[in-house]
Design a protein around this motif. Structure first.
Motif, PDB file in Angstrom:
ATOM      1  N   LEU A 244      61.369 -46.970  47.123  1.00  0.00           N
ATOM      2  CA  LEU A 244      60.811 -47.849  48.176  1.00  0.00           C
ATOM      3  C   LEU A 244      59.772 -48.947  47.963  1.00  0.00           C
ATOM      4  CD1 LEU A 244      61.042 -44.949  50.949  1.00  0.00           C
ATOM      5  CD2 LEU A 244      62.592 -47.025  50.660  1.00  0.00           C
ATOM      6  N   ILE A 245      58.882 -48.266  47.243  1.00  0.00           N
ATOM      7  CA  ILE A 245      57.804 -48.958  46.621  1.00  0.00           C
ATOM      8  C   ILE A 245      58.156 -50.271  45.846  1.00  0.00           C
ATOM      9  CG2 ILE A 245      55.578 -49.235  45.493  1.00  0.00           C
ATOM     10  CD1 ILE A 245      55.152 -46.346  46.466  1.00  0.00           C
ATOM     11  N   THR A 246      59.044 -49.948  44.965  1.00  0.00           N
ATOM     12  CA  THR A 246      59.629 -51.049  44.270  1.00  0.00           C
ATOM     13  C   THR A 246      60.239 -52.017  44.715  1.00  0.00           C
ATOM     14  OG1 THR A 246      59.694 -49.414  42.316  1.00  0.00           O
ATOM     15  CG2 THR A 246      60.745 -51.390  42.010  1.00  0.00           C
ATOM     16  N   ALA A 247      61.312 -51.531  45.623  1.00  0.00           N
ATOM     17  CA  ALA A 247      61.928 -52.696  46.515  1.00  0.00           C
ATOM     18  C   ALA A 247      61.046 -53.567  47.475  1.00  0.00           C
ATOM     19  CB  ALA A 247      63.020 -51.782  47.419  1.00  0.00           C
ATOM     20  N   ALA A 248      59.885 -52.884  47.921  1.00  0.00           N
ATOM     21  CA  ALA A 248      59.089 -53.679  48.869  1.00  0.00           C
ATOM     22  C   ALA A 248      58.392 -54.617  47.869  1.00  0.00           C
ATOM     23  CB  ALA A 248      58.053 -52.546  49.628  1.00  0.00           C
ATOM     24  N   LEU A 249      57.667 -54.386  46.948  1.00  0.00           N
ATOM     25  CA  LEU A 249      57.171 -55.225  46.104  1.00  0.00           C
ATOM     26  C   LEU A 249      57.992 -56.348  45.548  1.00  0.00           C
ATOM     27  CD1 LEU A 249      54.829 -52.528  43.905  1.00  0.00           C
ATOM     28  CD2 LEU A 249      54.163 -54.035  45.919  1.00  0.00           C
ATOM     29  N   ALA A 250      59.338 -55.987  45.463  1.00  0.00           N
ATOM     30  CA  ALA A 250      60.260 -57.013  44.579  1.00  0.00           C
ATOM     31  C   ALA A 250      60.892 -57.954  45.688  1.00  0.00           C
ATOM     32  CB  ALA A 250      61.488 -56.367  44.066  1.00  0.00           C
ATOM     33  N   LEU A 251      60.716 -57.277  47.000  1.00  0.00           N
ATOM     34  CA  LEU A 251      61.359 -58.227  47.975  1.00  0.00           C
ATOM     35  C   LEU A 251      60.199 -58.467  49.092  1.00  0.00           C
ATOM     36  CD1 LEU A 251      64.762 -56.944  48.327  1.00  0.00           C
ATOM     37  CD2 LEU A 251      64.463 -58.599  47.324  1.00  0.00           C
ATOM     38  N   PRO A 252      59.207 -59.155  48.800  1.00  0.00           N
ATOM     39  CA  PRO A 252      58.166 -59.126  49.814  1.00  0.00           C
ATOM     40  C   PRO A 252      58.747 -59.962  51.176  1.00  0.00           C
ATOM     41  CG  PRO A 252      57.641 -60.766  47.967  1.00  0.00           C
ATOM     42  CD  PRO A 252      58.757 -59.820  47.512  1.00  0.00           C
ATOM     43  N   GLY A 253      59.424 -61.050  51.041  1.00  0.00           N
ATOM     44  CA  GLY A 253      59.911 -61.787  52.082  1.00  0.00           C
ATOM     45  C   GLY A 253      60.813 -60.967  53.028  1.00  0.00           C
ATOM     46  N   TYR A 254      61.371 -59.668  52.472  1.00  0.00           N
ATOM     47  CA  TYR A 254      62.425 -59.395  53.620  1.00  0.00           C
ATOM     48  C   TYR A 254      61.568 -58.410  54.774  1.00  0.00           C
ATOM     49  CZ  TYR A 254      66.429 -56.451  54.635  1.00  0.00           C
ATOM     50  OH  TYR A 254      67.268 -55.923  55.714  1.00  0.00           O
ATOM     51  N   THR A 255      62.546 -58.464  55.691  1.00  0.00           N
ATOM     52  CA  THR A 255      61.689 -57.755  57.101  1.00  0.00           C
ATOM     53  C   THR A 255      61.436 -56.538  56.952  1.00  0.00           C
ATOM     54  OG1 THR A 255      63.542 -59.235  58.245  1.00  0.00           O
ATOM     55  CG2 THR A 255      62.311 -57.636  59.483  1.00  0.00           C
ATOM     56  N   GLN A 256      62.013 -55.475  56.396  1.00  0.00           N
ATOM     57  CA  GLN A 256      61.832 -54.178  56.069  1.00  0.00           C
ATOM     58  C   GLN A 256      60.560 -53.711  54.965  1.00  0.00           C
ATOM     59  OE1 GLN A 256      62.665 -51.945  58.283  1.00  0.00           O
ATOM     60  NE2 GLN A 256      63.546 -53.304  59.384  1.00  0.00           N
ATOM     61  N   ALA A 257      60.296 -55.002  54.375  1.00  0.00           N
ATOM     62  CA  ALA A 257      59.600 -54.666  53.033  1.00  0.00           C
ATOM     63  C   ALA A 257      58.187 -53.984  53.504  1.00  0.00           C
ATOM     64  CB  ALA A 257      59.325 -55.907  52.367  1.00  0.00           C
ATOM     65  N   GLN A 258      57.491 -54.187  54.385  1.00  0.00           N
ATOM     66  CA  GLN A 258      56.297 -53.661  54.880  1.00  0.00           C
ATOM     67  C   GLN A 258      56.406 -52.009  55.040  1.00  0.00           C
ATOM     68  OE1 GLN A 258      54.101 -55.731  57.632  1.00  0.00           O
ATOM     69  NE2 GLN A 258      53.668 -57.488  56.031  1.00  0.00           N
ATOM     70  N   ARG A 259      57.688 -51.906  55.880  1.00  0.00           N
ATOM     71  CA  ARG A 259      57.824 -50.488  56.221  1.00  0.00           C
ATOM     72  C   ARG A 259      58.422 -49.759  55.010  1.00  0.00           C
ATOM     73  NH1 ARG A 259      60.015 -48.334  61.321  1.00  0.00           N
ATOM     74  NH2 ARG A 259      59.947 -50.741  62.003  1.00  0.00           N
ATOM     75  N   TRP A 260      59.150 -50.094  54.128  1.00  0.00           N
ATOM     76  CA  TRP A 260      59.429 -49.521  53.201  1.00  0.00           C
ATOM     77  C   TRP A 260      58.014 -49.270  52.096  1.00  0.00           C
ATOM     78  CZ3 TRP A 260      63.386 -53.630  51.291  1.00  0.00           C
ATOM     79  CH2 TRP A 260      64.371 -53.590  52.189  1.00  0.00           C
ATOM     80  N   GLU A 261      57.083 -49.958  51.892  1.00  0.00           N
ATOM     81  CA  GLU A 261      56.128 -49.613  51.205  1.00  0.00           C
ATOM     82  C   GLU A 261      55.197 -48.810  51.924  1.00  0.00           C
ATOM     83  OE1 GLU A 261      52.476 -52.362  49.043  1.00  0.00           O
ATOM     84  OE2 GLU A 261      53.625 -53.133  50.405  1.00  0.00           O
ATOM     85  N   ARG A 262      55.078 -48.728  53.118  1.00  0.00           N
ATOM     86  CA  ARG A 262      54.206 -47.714  53.961  1.00  0.00           C
ATOM     87  C   ARG A 262      54.843 -46.494  53.911  1.00  0.00           C
ATOM     88  NH1 ARG A 262      55.064 -45.103  58.461  1.00  0.00           N
ATOM     89  NH2 ARG A 262      56.895 -46.422  59.291  1.00  0.00           N
TER      90      ARG A 262
END
Length: 317
Positions: A244-262
């Protein structure tokens, strides 16, 4: 052993927190709840704007020349030999002899919940033989060879094989979507590949956008079964959180990125705490006593509420 004795022993062995996470997961699986709840939002619903799915480089890759100086000609030959096997369509599962690299062990894929028994339905084959090539571990072998040689054979092989995986593994359908950990491992491989193969002419904008969409689809699968990962209290939780963290960092422009990182950091930290223990008071001779604050201890019921809410917020499958 009586059922009551078995349950009591499980509570003693696993602990109440893990049992509290495992029970609702099993209820959701056995009742078919996962099948009927909404899937994660299709990333393409918001359009396929390339900016939204642009994969940001997040790795500091080693200097190729320094690596070549270290491994020498013999080492480079070994790297190329391993990559050549994969480019030829074979893979060594668990370090054994090369076998065909295929991603279509069965036809008529069912919802991923149909494959949680550890074996493929109607065949009895251990699911690990299906999961292993689909972890995309071969990506790193091709990536090493490409980074050191810039031989386009390896870039073309990467895209051909990955596109074969996409063709035979519809998102959220089939055995390769049954485990959140397997999904997370693919995220790590795809994000790494995006950075290594980006300079290749084979990595055109359409392919890179499709790769970004796939990473988003994979990250969307993980939250639904974090209850199971939490109950396992092992590498499942750590790897899925890392995904989840990796996807969030790799796709910072995607809608769910902040939720994945959290979610990722939340459960990664809890995994470290539960598996390796909380920091405790220790004496440091040179600096005196140091106390590290482990943070507030949550009660099991509260923890369960948070996990269910998180799974539902992202969209259970």
């Amino acid at each position: 052993m009586s059922r009551i004795h078995f349950i009591w022993k499980a509570i003693l062995e696993l602990g109440p927190r893990q049992i509290i996470s495992y029970i609702p997961y099993q209820l959701a699986m056995r009742s078919g709840l996962y099948r009927h709840l909404p899937r994660p939002m299709d990333p393409t619903v918001e359009g396929t704007d390339s900016k939204k799915f642009t994969i940001r480089p997040i790795l500091e890759l080693p200097n190729p020349q320094r690596v070549l100086d270290t491994i020498g000609e013999k080492g480079l030959c070994q790297v190329r030999d391993a990559a050549d096997e994969i480019a030829a369509g074979t893979v060594r599962l668990f370090g054994a002899k090369p076998v065909p690299l295929v991603f279509s062990p069965i036809e008529n894929l069912e919802h991923w919940t149909a494959y949680h028994g550890g074996v493929l339905p109607h065949t009895g084959q251990d699911i690990k033989f299906t999961w292993e090539p689909a972890r995309l571990g071969w990506v790193f072998t091709l990536g090493r060879a490409y980074a050191l040689t810039k031989d386009e054979t390896y870039a073309q092989a990467f895209w051909d094989i990955l596109e074969s995986f996409w063709e035979h593994n519809t998102p959220y359908m089939g055995p390769n979507w049954a485990s959140g950990q397997e999904v997370a491992l693919r995220i790590l491989a795809m994000v790494t590949a995006a950075q290594i193969f980006a300079p290749s002419p084979h990595s055109n904008s359409d392919r890179l956008t499709r790769l970004g969409i796939s990473i988003a689809q994979h990250a969307g699968r993980i939250p639904a079964t974090l209850l199971y990962a939490r109950a396992q209290n092992n590498n499942h939780l750590l790897s899925e959180s890392t995904g989840l963290i990796t996807a969030a960092l790799a796709l910072p422009g995607y809608t769910q990125a902040q939720r994945w990182e959290r979610l990722g950091w939340k459960y990664f930290n809890r995994g470290l705490e539960s598996q390796f223990g909380k920091p405790h008071k220790c004496e440091v001779p040179a600096a005196g006593n140091v106390e590290q604050n482990a943070g507030k201890q949550e009660n099991p019921g509260s923890d369960l509420d948070h996990q269910v809410a998180d799974a539902g917020a992202v969209g259970a499958l």
